[in-house]
Design an enzyme around this catalytic site. Structure first.
Site, short mmCIF file in Angstrom:
data_model
loop_
_atom_site.label_atom_id
_atom_site.label_comp_id
_atom_site.label_asym_id
_atom_site.label_seq_id
_atom_site.Cartn_x
_atom_site.Cartn_y
_atom_site.Cartn_z
N CYS A 105 -8.50 12.62 -5.04
CA CYS A 105 -8.62 11.24 -5.52
C CYS A 105 -7.28 10.63 -5.87
O CYS A 105 -6.36 11.33 -6.28
CB CYS A 105 -9.46 11.20 -6.79
SG CYS A 105 -11.02 12.04 -6.64
N GLY B 291 -10.52 9.67 -2.33
CA GLY B 291 -11.24 8.63 -3.07
C GLY B 291 -10.21 7.80 -3.84
O GLY B 291 -9.05 8.19 -3.96
N ASN C 88 -9.79 8.11 -11.48
CA ASN C 88 -10.31 8.48 -10.16
C ASN C 88 -11.81 8.10 -10.10
O ASN C 88 -12.39 7.73 -11.12
CB ASN C 88 -10.10 9.98 -9.95
CG ASN C 88 -11.00 10.81 -10.84
OD1 ASN C 88 -11.30 10.44 -11.97
ND2 ASN C 88 -11.46 11.93 -10.35
N PRO C 89 -12.44 8.22 -8.92
CA PRO C 89 -13.83 7.74 -8.78
C PRO C 89 -14.86 8.42 -9.70
O PRO C 89 -15.90 7.84 -9.97
CB PRO C 89 -14.16 8.01 -7.31
CG PRO C 89 -12.84 7.89 -6.64
CD PRO C 89 -11.86 8.50 -7.59
N CYS C 90 -14.57 9.63 -10.15
CA CYS C 90 -15.56 10.29 -11.02
C CYS C 90 -15.28 10.09 -12.50
O CYS C 90 -16.06 10.51 -13.35
CB CYS C 90 -15.61 11.78 -10.70
SG CYS C 90 -16.06 12.09 -9.01
N GLY C 91 -14.15 9.48 -12.81
CA GLY C 91 -13.87 9.11 -14.20
C GLY C 91 -13.26 10.20 -15.06
O GLY C 91 -13.01 10.00 -16.23
N GLU C 92 -13.02 11.39 -14.48
CA GLU C 92 -12.51 12.47 -15.34
C GLU C 92 -10.99 12.53 -15.40
O GLU C 92 -10.43 13.24 -16.20
CB GLU C 92 -13.08 13.84 -14.91
CG GLU C 92 -12.38 14.54 -13.76
CD GLU C 92 -12.86 14.10 -12.41
OE1 GLU C 92 -12.69 14.86 -11.44
OE2 GLU C 92 -13.40 12.99 -12.29
#
Length: 344
Positions: free
Chosen positions: A75, A104, A255-259
């Site tokens: 990402c 991503g 990043n797209p998953c937020g972590e």
């Protein structure tokens, strides 16, 4: 090495992470060979990866040492999107190249002027950040990410942006912005207003643009998340405060998953230690955690993951510069609950 032992796991491993016709063992040897510092390191890595004590993120597994011309980074975060058509289209073009190479991408849309604002040079009205997100959504839908993986994106809007209510409600449907996860950038000022049940101020370009009830906005977020699982929240001031590189970068998105909060052109280099693989059986239902092995593996893994920075390709030169200047990596754990359960 046996590799995954459930049929579904083997199927996913073959589909996503191995090359055509590659066995699990061949995949491990390919990754170890591509990331090692030398013969002994390669041998150690084959053991760590083959026993699945550590696994790098999916893109590292599928890209590194393979003949695919894709990036080993999962990402990225976009360069800043400024309030101009040139900037928006340039970032969309960069996003297309990033997704084409397997990455991503996350964006902060907070610098785009609110819907209905006057565009003096055109004597017309702005359509606002949410309409421009549709441009990026279309790019994502059109360019399926390389390999067996659809494009992934994160859109962020600050809670003090005048269009925040439209943003919170943007995904209360099944057919809009389907290539996006969305998150509200929550500020300290908003949380204080929420705590005190007062209004908080909205801004654009540093200029006040009215106010909203913090409680009503928070309830909108909670209702939306309960009904539609969107949006998420990012405590953006806390992220900036806890960033140990605060002195040389600004973080406004993840990043797209937020972590993984990242600066403009930042990238995620991730991997996980599987804690269940460090459990030694000590009789019936009795296990002990092998801390010695765990400690021994960590530096070997860190060296291998650091080599990814220099040995992968990057969709954009700006991403390469950012990665090589700071050499970020994120090492996590998986199987924590299972390991805890087995340890009683």
């Amino acid at each position: 090495y046996e590799g995954p032992d459930m049929p579904i796991s083997t199927e996913i491993d073959e589909m996503k992470y191995r090359q055509k016709g590659e066995s699990f063992d061949e995949k491990i040897k390919r990754i170890a060979n591509a990331l090692c510092d030398g013969e002994q390191h390669r041998f150690d890595l084959e053991d760590i990866l083959g026993e699945m004590r550590f696994l790098p993120a999916g893109r590292v597994q599928s890209a590194i040492g393979s003949n695919r011309i894709t990036t080993a980074y999962n990402c990225f975060v976009s360069g800043e999107i400024e309030d101009s058509m040139d900037s928006i289209m340039e970032r969309a073009k960069e996003a297309a190249e990033t997704m084409r190479r397997g990455g991503g991408i996350g964006y902060d849309f907070s610098k785009l002027r609110p819907r209905g604002d006057t565009i003096k040079s055109l004597d017309s009205k702005s359509s606002g950040p949410i309409s421009f997100m549709q441009v990026f959504d279309a790019v994502c839908q059109t360019i399926a990410s390389s390999g067996h993986r659809r494009g992934a994106q994160m859109g962020v809007l600050r809670v003090d942006h005048p269009d925040i209510l439209d943003f919170i409600r943007a995904k209360r449907n099944n057919d809009k912005l389907t290539g996006f996860n969305i998150s509200v950038g929550i500020t300290d000022a908003f949380m204080e207003a929420l705590d005190n049940d007062t209004d908080y101020d909205l801004y654009f370009n540093g200029e006040p643009r009215g106010s909203l009830s913090a409680k009503e906005v928070w309830d909108e977020v909670m209702q939306s998340t309960w009904d539609w699982a969107e949006p998420g929240v990012l405590f953006i001031d806390r992220i900036k405060e806890m960033n140990n590189l605060w002195y040389c970068e600004e973080i406004n998105a993840t990043n797209p998953c937020g972590e993984q909060p990242l600066p403009a052109y930042g990238a995620c280099l991730l991997g996980s230690f599987n804690l269940t693989k460090y459990l030694e059986s000590k009789g019936k239902y009795a296990y002990e955690f092998d801390f010695d092995q765990f400690k021994k593996d960590i530096p070997l893994v860190v060296r291998a993951m650091d080599n990814v920075v220099d040995r992968t390709i990057y969709p954009l030169k700006a991403q390469e510069d950012e990665a090589k200047n700071k050499r970020r990596m994120g090492l996590g754990v998986t199987g924590l609950a299972n390991a805890g359960e087995m340890l009683g």
